[in-house]
Scaffold this active site. Structure first.
Site, PDB file in Angstrom:
ATOM      1  CG  HIS A 355      -1.950  -0.782   1.209  1.00 30.93           C
ATOM      2  ND1 HIS A 355      -3.396  -0.820   1.029  1.00 30.93           N
ATOM      3  CD2 HIS A 355      -1.742  -2.369   2.004  1.00 30.93           C
ATOM      4  CE1 HIS A 355      -3.652  -2.170   1.057  1.00 30.93           C
ATOM      5  NE2 HIS A 355      -3.105  -2.419   1.388  1.00 30.93           N
ATOM      6  CE  LYS A 543      -7.150  13.727   0.400  1.00 27.68           C
ATOM      7  NZ  LYS A 543      -7.601  12.426  -0.184  1.00 27.68           N
ATOM      8  NE  ARG A 544      -4.075   9.037  10.000  1.00 27.27           N
ATOM      9  CZ  ARG A 544      -3.225   9.165  10.542  1.00 27.27           C
ATOM     10  NH1 ARG A 544      -2.036   8.227  10.573  1.00 27.27           N
ATOM     11  NH2 ARG A 544      -2.950   9.807  12.181  1.00 27.27           N
ATOM     12  CB  THR A 651     -10.103   4.838  -1.154  1.00 24.09           C
ATOM     13  OG1 THR A 651      -9.940   4.910   0.137  1.00 24.09           O
ATOM     14  CG2 THR A 651      -9.540   3.242  -1.611  1.00 24.09           C
ATOM     15  CE  LYS A 655     -14.218   5.517   1.253  1.00 31.04           C
ATOM     16  NZ  LYS A 655     -13.396   5.421   2.171  1.00 31.04           N
TER      17      LYS A 655
HETATM   18  C1  26W Z   1       4.072   0.559   9.505  1.00 33.76           C
HETATM   19  C2  26W Z   1       3.366   1.950   9.881  1.00 33.76           C
HETATM   20  C3  26W Z   1       1.982   2.400   8.487  1.00 33.76           C
HETATM   21  C4  26W Z   1       1.496   2.254   9.030  1.00 33.76           C
HETATM   22  C5  26W Z   1       0.154   2.250   8.001  1.00 33.76           C
HETATM   23  C6  26W Z   1       2.561   2.373   7.091  1.00 33.76           C
HETATM   24  C7  26W Z   1       2.290   2.650   6.275  1.00 33.76           C
HETATM   25  C8  26W Z   1       0.300   2.203   6.709  1.00 33.76           C
HETATM   26  C9  26W Z   1      -0.783   2.323   5.826  1.00 33.76           C
HETATM   27  C10 26W Z   1      -0.117   1.560   4.417  1.00 33.76           C
HETATM   28  C11 26W Z   1      -1.499   3.206   5.269  1.00 33.76           C
HETATM   29  C12 26W Z   1      -2.119   3.715   4.051  1.00 33.76           C
HETATM   30  O1  26W Z   1      -3.273   3.533   4.954  1.00 33.76           O
HETATM   31  N1  26W Z   1      -1.751   3.852   3.252  1.00 33.76           N
HETATM   32  C13 26W Z   1      -3.429   3.701   2.113  1.00 33.76           C
HETATM   33  O2  26W Z   1      -3.686   2.839   1.802  1.00 33.76           O
HETATM   34  C14 26W Z   1      -4.747   3.192   1.497  1.00 33.76           C
HETATM   35  C15 26W Z   1      -5.119   1.720   0.747  1.00 33.76           C
HETATM   36  O3  26W Z   1      -4.202   1.044  -0.723  1.00 33.76           O
HETATM   37  C16 26W Z   1      -4.525   3.997  -0.261  1.00 33.76           C
HETATM   38  O4  26W Z   1      -5.845   4.194  -0.925  1.00 33.76           O
HETATM   39  C17 26W Z   1      -3.612   4.903  -0.032  1.00 33.76           C
HETATM   40  O5  26W Z   1      -3.252   5.400  -0.784  1.00 33.76           O
HETATM   41  C18 26W Z   1      -2.513   4.391   0.906  1.00 33.76           C
HETATM   42  O6  26W Z   1      -1.894   5.678   1.413  1.00 33.76           O
END
Ligand code: 26W
Length: 807
Positions: A355, A543-544, A651, A655
């Site tokens: 992701h 979004k975050r 995403t 929406k």
């Molecule tokens: C280890 C720390 C950590 C925690 C969470 C690193 C990375 C994450 C996630 C991968 C962050 C995340 O939510 N990524 C998002 O995933 C969505 C679903 O695929 C995508 O639509 C977003 O672009 C992506 O930022």
């Protein structure tokens, strides 16, 4: 028997009486909500049992989606909608004198996720059940979900999210299915009958208790399971030793250390932190989940060679990638398979979804940490690494120089993405551009070794929640125009395309949007005391909070408009309301400063006599699923303005388009595919392309300072940050200023400013021509069917999982 208001009302009345000893007049909203859940469960639970039994009888292949996050939000409306009873319940509640919305809102959001990755997992569960596919979720039952955000004096303050304070109505505790998970200790190796045998001693035992949540399919009786694990301690699992003093205190220490494991969700999206507790959580999920799956499997099948034919373990990012060595451990040590047999099975059972390509988000754990916590797994990872590196050396001489960069273990760290890629039969990205970047850049050498493993699965969202449920009036308009086939087959939304210029549809859709804006305006007035113009353009950025998502760029546009209005009080600006919703990770200082700046700008803009009637800025606190559900139906403009190449998919973009908002966005993530579908004239694209971003990074030729010096608009905005205009204590804003000028603007905010302003001008110009705007809006809705998670899940089912619907 079909239910009616006349038959349901007495059932609900009876439930209130038998469960709470209350009459309808006496009952609180919470009691009514809980009674609805109890009634619902009477029909859900039998279907749940039948579904599981059917899977066993048919010997169906089953998918387990392992994820550290499931951002479910509320389930009551989804469950009612999917049971085909939402309208019935709404009518019944109204007839009994209750406000359905108030009753449903008694359910607290299950906020077991940070953002996109967690919400994607929730949408996938909905689609799996709705498509009658045998697929289940495995997650953690965090006692506290993502923090609740308050804004105090413009600053974010984090409060614990005690979502379990009332009983969670949908879960069922399955104590009898508890699993023991082991941490730490030592491994002793002996030779027995010519075989190496590994004995694990002195480990800490943690009891994993599953809590199952039913996932109800849309009008189809399928009910799959989301299994959430809770770490608990019992006295049975502690070795009391009478010869040792202070045993009771030892026990309390042990109990506390165990319960910490599932206590809270780490609020760190897109940034990796090597926290030991987080690693323990990951193994806890993997080990408990896998052991429970294999226990079931063994009951039904005799031979582990069948595992890849009957089970798929899909891992949501690398967070559960210890599943690779854990499966090896069980097959080797518990089941006595040879390394070759065990590896063949593992490699055919695990599949990995990536992701993110942000290097700061790629997990690497110190070897010593893994070795201490999981001594046996560490040995196995070592062996996997040895074999992998040897294979590279002999089979890929052209990659020899790259072995250190590809190894699973290097420079004292374990690279989880490498482990996941080596141990999986499928590696997928979440949008086409993202997958291409993985294949051609970030994971290029792995694509040479494993070309057949890489594939793309562009994300999707459940149109049942994000259109049918959150925007029922729009859904009605669509159904009146093209019939209701789109509900089961979202690709039928395409049929709207030929009505895009139809004046009647345009007018009706405009009316729905306006009503939704009025509702949102009322909510904003109630919550924040801010009056917004329900005729204004509603521009949303939800979004975050992250540097790469560039909330700051949006803010620079707002400050630009503010400056313009002040310079020219009679400026003809179409009224706009800018809405932000965003949480910042508690340790992410820059992101918190941006929140402070949004609030400071809002304060100025909303009160300045020459600005406030044209521009309004609202920072909506505590952005979460249920807040998204309020905002999205009212949106006109969808801000998807990440630095190209950084947003894997997004995403929220899907929406918002599904609810008729037009996107202003970069060529990033799924925006690229949205543009391709709706056509360039129905989206506002701007900014650097991902190739341009890479090339600037490569050549190091971007100089943010030049943009400050040469663009007077930028200089004017940035100087306001540091001359106490927005706040007389503006250290936070100085920090932003410095990050742009002296850290050379990592996310190309200044570089994309000019092109963003032009795109925003095009947005305004188009909006002034209502019929043109509405035409584009309808075209966006028409093409949003492709972005249903039903399509995504069907692709996973066919291309990766090889599973079929079980009707
Ligand atoms: C280890 C720390 C950590 C925690 C969470 C690193 C990375 C994450 C996630 C991968 C962050 C995340 O939510 N990524 C998002 O995933 C969505 C679903 O695929 C995508 O639509 C977003 O672009 C992506 O930022």
């Amino acid at each position: 028997m079909t239910m009616t208001v006349q038959t349901l009302a007495p059932l609900l009345t009876e439930k209130l009486l038998s469960s709470f000893g209350k009459t309808v007049d006496e009952a609180t909203n919470k009691e009514v909500f809980q009674s609805i859940c109890l009634l619902m469960k009477e029909s859900i639970h039998p279907n749940w049992q039948t579904t599981q039994q059917k899977y066993v009888e048919a010997e169906s292949k089953q998918v387990y989606y392992f994820s550290m996050e499931f951002l479910l939000g509320r389930l009551v409306e989804t469950n009612l909608l999917n049971a085909g009873e939402l309208d019935l319940y709404k009518d019944t509640l109204s007839s009994m004198g209750f406000n359905p919305e108030e009753v449903f809102h008694e359910e607290l959001d299950a906020g077991l996720g940070n953002g996109g990755l967690g919400r994607l997992a929730a949408c996938f569960l909905d689609s799996l059940s709705s498509l009658q596919l045998p697929g289940h979720g495995m997650g953690i039952r965090y006692k506290y979900g993502l923090f609740q955000q308050k804004v105090v004096d413009g600053h974010q303050v984090e409060l614990p999210d005690n979502w379990l304070r009332d009983e969670y109505m949908w879960e069922t505790k399955r104590e009898e299915k508890a699993i023991e998970v082991r941490f730490g200790g030592t491994v002793e190796t002996t030779y027995e009958d010519d075989k190496l045998v590994f004995h694990h001693h002195d480990y800490e035992r943690v009891l994993a208790i599953p809590y199952d949540v039913p996932i109800v399919g849309f009008e189809n009786k399928t009910v799959n399971t989301l299994r959430l694990w809770s770490a608990e301690s019992t006295t049975n699992h502690f070795h009391f030793n009478s010869s040792r003093g202070h045993d009771y205190y030892h026990y309390l220490d042990y109990k506390r250390s165990v319960e910490k494991i599932s206590e809270f969700l780490y609020p760190d999206d897109s940034y990796y932190e090597g926290k030991i507790l987080r690693l323990k959580q990951q193994y806890f999920l993997v080990s408990a989940g896998l052991q429970s799956i294999l226990r079931r499997f063994k009951k039904q099948y005799k031979c582990f060679d069948l595992l890849p034919e009957k089970i798929v373990l899909q891992i949501n990012d690398t967070h559960p990638s210890l599943i690779v060595p854990e499966l090896m451990r069980i097959l080797l040590d518990d089941e006595g398979l040879s390394w070759e047999q065990a590896w063949k099975i593992t490699e055919k059972t695990v599949a990995y979804t990536n992701h993110t390509t942000l290097s700061e988000a790629l997990e690497k754990w110190p070897e010593a940490m893994i070795e201490d916590l999981f001594p046996r797994l560490y040995m196995i990872i070592h062996e996997i690494n040895e074999r992998f590196c040897k294979m590279l050396w002999f089979d890929f001489p052209e990659l020899r120089e790259q072995i250190p960069a590809m190894a699973i273990i290097s420079y004292g760290n374990i690279h989880m993405a490498h482990l996941a890629m080596v141990g999986s039969f499928s590696i997928n990205g979440v949008a086409r551009l993202h997958t291409d970047i993985l294949k051609n850049r970030v994971m290029k050498p792995f694509n040479i070794v494993y070309p057949d493993r890489f594939n793309n699965k562009t994300n999707g969202i459940t149109h049942r929640r994000w259109l049918l449920n959150v925007n029922p009036d729009l859904a009605d308009e669509i159904t009146k125009t093209i019939g209701d086939q789109w509900i089961k087959k979202p690709e039928f939304l395409k049929n709207l395309q030929s009505f895009a210029t139809n004046p009647e549809l345009q007018e009706n859709i405009a009316k729905v949007k306006h009503e939704n804006k009025k509702k949102l305006a009322t909510f904003i007035k109630d919550q924040y005391g801010i009056t917004i113009n329900d005729q204004s353009i509603v521009d949303v950025h939800i979004k975050r909070l992250h540097g790469y998502k560039r909330q700051l760029l949006n803010l620079f546009h707002i400050i630009y408009l503010y400056n313009q209005c002040i310079e020219n009080p009679s400026l003809d600006l179409y009224p706009r309301t800018f809405i932000f919703g965003a949480k910042a990770a508690p340790g992410y200082t820059f992101a918190k400063h941006v929140i402070k700046l949004i609030n400071a700008v809002a304060e100025k803009v909303n009160n300045h006599p020459h600005v406030r009637d044209k521009v309004k800025v609202v920072f909506m606190e505590n952005y979460q699923v249920s807040l998204a559900e309020r905002i999205i139906p009212a949106a006109d403009v969808s801000e998807q303005i990440s630095t190209a190449s950084k947003e894997a998919s997004g995403t929220g973009n899907m929406k918002l388009m599904m609810n008729g908002a037009l996107t202003i966005g970069t060529e990033d993530g799924a925006n690229v595919e949205i543009r391709e579908r709706v056509g360039a004239e129905n989206i506002f694209t701007f900014g650097l392309s991902s190739e341009e971003v890479f090339s600037h990074q490569h050549r190091g030729d971007y100089r943010a300072r030049d943009y400050y010096n040469n663009d007077s608009r930028i200089k004017q905005i940035m100087d306001l940050l540091v001359n106490e205009h927005f706040s007389n204590d503006d250290v936070e804003f100085k920090d932003i200023f410095y990050s742009l000028l002296f850290n050379n603007d990592e996310y190309f905010v200044l570089k994309d400013f000019d092109s963003y302003i032009s795109a925003q001008q095009a947005v305004e110009l188009t909006y002034r021509n209502q019929s043109s705007w509405l035409q584009k809006s309808i075209i966006n809705i028409a093409h949003s069917g492709y972005f249903s998670s039903d399509r995504t899940i069907q692709q996973y089912a066919k291309d990766i999982w090889n599973i079929k619907p079980q009707r």
